[in-house]
Scaffold this motif. Structure first.
Motif, mmCIF file in Angstrom:
data_model
loop_
_atom_site.group_PDB
_atom_site.id
_atom_site.type_symbol
_atom_site.label_atom_id
_atom_site.label_comp_id
_atom_site.label_asym_id
_atom_site.label_seq_id
_atom_site.Cartn_x
_atom_site.Cartn_y
_atom_site.Cartn_z
ATOM 1 N N LEU A 68 0.458 -1.145 0.258
ATOM 2 C CA LEU A 68 -0.219 -0.142 -0.601
ATOM 3 C C LEU A 68 1.014 1.069 -0.294
ATOM 4 O O LEU A 68 0.477 2.104 -0.909
ATOM 5 N N GLY A 69 1.680 1.205 0.552
ATOM 6 C CA GLY A 69 2.833 2.131 0.228
ATOM 7 C C GLY A 69 3.354 3.055 -0.247
ATOM 8 O O GLY A 69 3.786 3.854 -0.412
ATOM 9 N N ILE A 70 3.902 1.570 -1.027
ATOM 10 C CA ILE A 70 4.228 1.752 -2.273
ATOM 11 C C ILE A 70 3.468 2.090 -3.471
ATOM 12 O O ILE A 70 3.941 2.878 -3.807
ATOM 13 N N VAL A 71 2.251 1.683 -3.791
ATOM 14 C CA VAL A 71 1.562 2.624 -4.782
ATOM 15 C C VAL A 71 0.843 3.779 -4.229
ATOM 16 O O VAL A 71 1.141 4.435 -4.886
ATOM 17 N N VAL A 72 0.922 3.967 -3.369
ATOM 18 C CA VAL A 72 0.336 5.338 -2.915
ATOM 19 C C VAL A 72 2.008 6.495 -3.526
ATOM 20 O O VAL A 72 1.521 6.911 -3.763
ATOM 21 N N TYR A 73 2.524 5.961 -2.978
ATOM 22 C CA TYR A 73 4.031 6.682 -3.374
ATOM 23 C C TYR A 73 4.385 7.164 -4.602
ATOM 24 O O TYR A 73 4.505 8.008 -5.437
ATOM 25 N N GLU A 74 3.857 5.557 -5.587
ATOM 26 C CA GLU A 74 4.335 6.087 -6.922
ATOM 27 C C GLU A 74 2.940 6.424 -7.797
ATOM 28 O O GLU A 74 3.273 6.509 -8.836
ATOM 29 N N LEU A 75 1.769 6.652 -7.234
ATOM 30 C CA LEU A 75 0.146 7.195 -7.723
ATOM 31 C C LEU A 75 0.637 8.959 -7.322
ATOM 32 O O LEU A 75 0.170 9.634 -8.531
ATOM 33 N N LEU A 76 1.770 9.124 -6.174
ATOM 34 C CA LEU A 76 2.063 10.657 -5.872
ATOM 35 C C LEU A 76 2.252 11.812 -7.166
ATOM 36 O O LEU A 76 1.566 12.451 -7.049
ATOM 37 N N ALA A 77 3.187 10.612 -8.249
ATOM 38 C CA ALA A 77 3.938 11.880 -9.261
ATOM 39 C C ALA A 77 2.687 12.287 -9.722
ATOM 40 O O ALA A 77 2.538 12.981 -10.264
ATOM 41 N N PRO A 78 2.117 11.440 -10.514
ATOM 42 C CA PRO A 78 1.504 11.487 -11.589
ATOM 43 C C PRO A 78 -0.228 12.299 -11.081
ATOM 44 O O PRO A 78 -0.914 12.806 -11.636
ATOM 45 N N GLY A 79 -0.183 11.839 -10.262
ATOM 46 C CA GLY A 79 -1.478 12.710 -9.212
ATOM 47 C C GLY A 79 -1.047 14.460 -9.251
ATOM 48 O O GLY A 79 -2.082 14.333 -9.496
ATOM 49 N N LEU A 80 -0.435 14.137 -8.285
ATOM 50 C CA LEU A 80 0.108 15.848 -8.483
ATOM 51 C C LEU A 80 0.379 16.865 -9.384
ATOM 52 O O LEU A 80 -0.332 17.817 -9.631
ATOM 53 N N HIS A 81 1.335 15.858 -10.770
ATOM 54 C CA HIS A 81 0.851 16.520 -11.634
ATOM 55 C C HIS A 81 -0.556 16.798 -12.598
ATOM 56 O O HIS A 81 -0.397 17.952 -12.889
ATOM 57 N N ALA A 82 -1.565 16.143 -12.431
ATOM 58 C CA ALA A 82 -2.310 16.245 -12.733
ATOM 59 C C ALA A 82 -3.188 17.316 -11.865
ATOM 60 O O ALA A 82 -3.785 18.198 -12.966
ATOM 61 N N LEU A 83 -2.755 17.413 -10.764
ATOM 62 C CA LEU A 83 -3.306 18.523 -9.780
ATOM 63 C C LEU A 83 -2.669 20.000 -10.113
ATOM 64 O O LEU A 83 -2.972 21.184 -10.155
ATOM 65 N N ARG A 84 -1.547 19.527 -10.653
ATOM 66 C CA ARG A 84 -0.949 20.910 -11.041
ATOM 67 C C ARG A 84 -1.467 22.133 -12.238
ATOM 68 O O ARG A 84 -1.085 22.895 -12.556
ATOM 69 N N ARG A 85 -1.911 21.180 -13.447
ATOM 70 C CA ARG A 85 -2.562 21.733 -14.023
ATOM 71 C C ARG A 85 -3.744 22.921 -13.983
ATOM 72 O O ARG A 85 -4.289 23.082 -14.639
ATOM 73 N N TRP A 86 -4.466 21.961 -12.881
ATOM 74 C CA TRP A 86 -5.349 22.502 -12.479
ATOM 75 C C TRP A 86 -5.357 24.378 -11.664
ATOM 76 O O TRP A 86 -3.947 24.470 -11.043
ATOM 77 N N LYS A 87 -4.731 25.441 -12.386
ATOM 78 C CA LYS A 87 -4.457 26.770 -11.935
ATOM 79 C C LYS A 87 -4.863 27.437 -10.499
ATOM 80 O O LYS A 87 -3.639 27.166 -9.464
ATOM 81 N N TRP A 88 -6.369 26.431 -9.790
ATOM 82 C CA TRP A 88 -6.579 27.476 -8.521
ATOM 83 C C TRP A 88 -5.661 26.223 -7.933
ATOM 84 O O TRP A 88 -5.567 26.310 -6.606
ATOM 85 N N PHE A 89 -5.303 24.850 -8.059
ATOM 86 C CA PHE A 89 -4.486 24.334 -7.207
ATOM 87 C C PHE A 89 -3.052 24.634 -6.802
ATOM 88 O O PHE A 89 -2.078 24.827 -6.351
ATOM 89 N N ASP A 90 -2.239 25.613 -8.953
ATOM 90 C CA ASP A 90 -1.278 25.307 -8.605
ATOM 91 C C ASP A 90 -0.294 26.804 -8.079
ATOM 92 O O ASP A 90 0.528 26.867 -7.014
ATOM 93 N N ARG A 91 -1.749 28.079 -8.366
ATOM 94 C CA ARG A 91 -1.890 28.847 -7.257
ATOM 95 C C ARG A 91 -1.958 29.106 -6.129
ATOM 96 O O ARG A 91 -1.009 29.624 -5.127
ATOM 97 N N GLN A 92 -3.088 28.287 -5.591
ATOM 98 C CA GLN A 92 -2.914 28.373 -3.750
ATOM 99 C C GLN A 92 -2.879 27.649 -2.893
ATOM 100 O O GLN A 92 -2.518 27.267 -2.460
ATOM 101 N N VAL A 93 -2.398 26.125 -3.786
ATOM 102 C CA VAL A 93 -1.967 25.155 -2.655
ATOM 103 C C VAL A 93 -0.984 24.991 -2.799
ATOM 104 O O VAL A 93 -0.257 24.423 -1.377
ATOM 105 N N TRP A 94 -0.361 25.214 -4.013
ATOM 106 C CA TRP A 94 1.730 24.468 -4.409
ATOM 107 C C TRP A 94 2.359 24.953 -3.697
ATOM 108 O O TRP A 94 3.439 24.281 -2.877
#
Length: 187
Positions: A68-94
């Motif tokens: 479970l830990g390995i799967v979560v770690y490996e899915l974070l990069a594509p997940g955060l990459h997708a979220l950073r395409r959302w301008k609000w996330f990139d400006r407010q959260v990142w």
């Protein structure tokens, strides 16, 4: 078929982020047979008891938690990459994430894998493989460093919870003790 259902139930409970093996090992020790019986009834299957020894339960839960830990770690990069395409996330959260990362970087450099392993291994709410994976990813741990810390931390948590369950199960910890009531939620 019953042992398959029992293993599946342990793996599913282990994969719930807030619970992980802190819940699945006690489930295996104290409630596996009744829980599997209910699942079998819901699925319309016949149930015959499937006793699993404590070490088998612990090994299944530890292995599932490491994965479970390995799967979560490996899915974070594509997940955060997708979220950073959302301008609000990139400006407010990142920017907040980056600010926290820089504040914690000295601690990561000082304590490294042992610190992360201890964080993952302390069987308390808010710790565990999922939280450790997110933290390790955000703090820039390499894949190898995280895998080692994850395996050691999950093993530590698994041993702590298994020993406590074995002590309760064998009667070393009294029925009316606060520790037993807190651990198996009899309050």
């Amino acid at each position: 078929m019953n042992w398959v259902l029992a293993v599946l139930l342990l793996v599913v409970v282990t994969c719930i982020p807030a619970l992980e093996l802190r819940a699945s090992i006690p489930l295996g020790f104290f409630a596996l047979d009744p829980a599997c019986r209910k699942v079998a009834e819901l699925l319309g299957m016949a149930w015959t008891p499937c006793p699993m020894s404590g070490w088998v339960v612990a090994l299944i839960c530890i292995a599932a938690n490491v994965v479970l830990g390995i799967v979560v770690y490996e899915l974070l990069a594509p997940g955060l990459h997708a979220l950073r395409r959302w301008k609000w996330f990139d400006r407010q959260v990142w920017p907040c994430v980056e600010k926290r990362r820089e504040k914690l970087r000295p601690l990561v450099e000082k304590y490294g894998e042992p610190g992360l392993a201890l964080f993952i291994g302390v069987p308390l709410p808010g710790t565990g493989a999922v939280t450790g994976a997110v933290g390790a990813f955000l703090l820039g741990f390499s894949r190898h460093r995280f895998y080692v810390a994850n395996a050691l931390g999950v093993l530590l948590a698994g041993v702590c919870v298994t020993v406590l369950c074995a002590l309760i199960f064998s009667g070393v910890i009294a029925e009316d003790s606060l520790l037993r009531r807190l651990f198996i939620k009899e309050l």
